[in-house]
Scaffold this motif. Structure first.
Motif, PDB file in Angstrom:
ATOM      1  N   GLU A 160       0.849  -1.415  -0.173  1.00 32.08           N
ATOM      2  CA  GLU A 160      -0.111   0.066   0.158  1.00 32.08           C
ATOM      3  C   GLU A 160       0.735   1.270   0.097  1.00 32.08           C
ATOM      4  O   GLU A 160       0.381   2.374  -0.203  1.00 32.08           O
ATOM      5  CB  GLU A 160      -1.057  -0.038   1.118  1.00 32.08           C
ATOM      6  N   ILE A 202      -6.755  -4.739  -0.609  1.00 33.08           N
ATOM      7  CA  ILE A 202      -5.471  -3.921  -0.893  1.00 33.08           C
ATOM      8  C   ILE A 202      -5.426  -3.315  -2.337  1.00 33.08           C
ATOM      9  O   ILE A 202      -4.931  -2.195  -2.464  1.00 33.08           O
ATOM     10  CB  ILE A 202      -4.175  -5.036  -1.219  1.00 33.08           C
ATOM     11  N   ASN A 205      -6.851  -0.127  -2.155  1.00 33.37           N
ATOM     12  CA  ASN A 205      -6.328   1.396  -1.538  1.00 33.37           C
ATOM     13  C   ASN A 205      -4.916   1.535  -2.456  1.00 33.37           C
ATOM     14  O   ASN A 205      -4.562   2.919  -2.209  1.00 33.37           O
ATOM     15  CB  ASN A 205      -5.650   0.931  -0.008  1.00 33.37           C
TER      16      ASN A 205
END
Length: 249
Positions: A160, A202, A205
């Protein structure tokens, strides 16, 4: 909610004095606080520009780095050198590095891992050539670049911290721009590739930029697209007024 990120890649432009002049011009404007702003300047200007950025929200980026901390690599810059200056981001795998300096998917992967290890956020560039697109191989090429770049990187907090920049090579510095629909489709494809490898959370993001002849007259159309989280900007970032128009789209 993904925070938009507009990053200026100054490439091999601007002496130290020119860099300071440009960054002070940018600082003189009111910048959109809801956008993360990054300037990726030449190695020789990093230290002086960092001092000028004190007290601002503008982040500093390098344009390349070596994956080793030190060693007999004449002419290279290590992540430790960049970290001491206080850089936040580093562009890795730009098409110009791949084309002119023999950057490979393997070296891109090594540099990403090294950057993350030292707390530097990588802006990882992927993108197809015009020949790839004409042969309808663009998604195959980009998927391979993404997966090889991220090979062996499995921690959620590391993934991220990576920004992916989709830059179709045929649109860089040519004045040609992928249509907003084409750019959005590929950014969505990259997000789907991330989702299949790491999961939906994930992929939701991670931030994915578009790059390739981004200018004030096309930034809003690009940023209105659901999958595009920002822009990696070349030529337009060398003009303070134009760059600010991109930030304040």
């Amino acid at each position: 909610m993904r925070k938009p990120i507009i990053a200026g890649n100054w490439k091999m432009n601007n002496t130290i004095s020119q860099s300071l002049k440009l960054i002070n011009e940018i600082k003189s404007y009111n910048l959109n606080e809801n956008v993360e702003v990054v300037v990726c300047v030449s190695f020789t200007s990093l230290y002086e520009v960092k001092k000028e950025l004190k007290g601002t929200n503008i982040k500093l980026g390098a344009q390349n780095m070596h994956w080793e901390d030190s060693g007999a690599y004449t002419g290279e810059i290590s992540p430790l050198m960049l970290k001491e200056i206080g850089i936040d981001y580093c562009i890795i795998g730009h098409s110009e590095r791949r084309q002119y300096f023999n950057e490979t998917d393997e070296t891109v992967n090594k540099k990403i891992k090294s950057a993350l290890r030292h707390g530097i956020k990588p802006i990882v560039c992927v993108g197809e050539t015009l020949e790839d697109r004409e042969k309808a191989k663009e998604k195959e090429i980009v998927k391979e670049q993404v997966l090889k770049a991220l090979e062996g990187i499995n921690k959620k907090e590391e993934i991220e911290n990576i920004v992916i920049a989709y830059e179709p090579i045929w649109a860089i510095g040519t004045g040609k721009t992928a249509s907003s629909d084409d750019a959005n489709e590929m950014c969505g494809f990259i997000r789907n590739t991330i989702s299949k490898k790491y999961g939906v959370d994930i992929s939701k993001n991670i931030r994915i930029q578009y790059g390739g002849s981004v200018k004030p007259n096309n930034i809003k159309e690009l940023m209105d697209k659901e999958e595009i989280d920002g822009a990696l900007v070349g030529g337009a970032s060398l003009n303070a007024s134009d760059f600010v128009k991109l930030i304040n789209y």
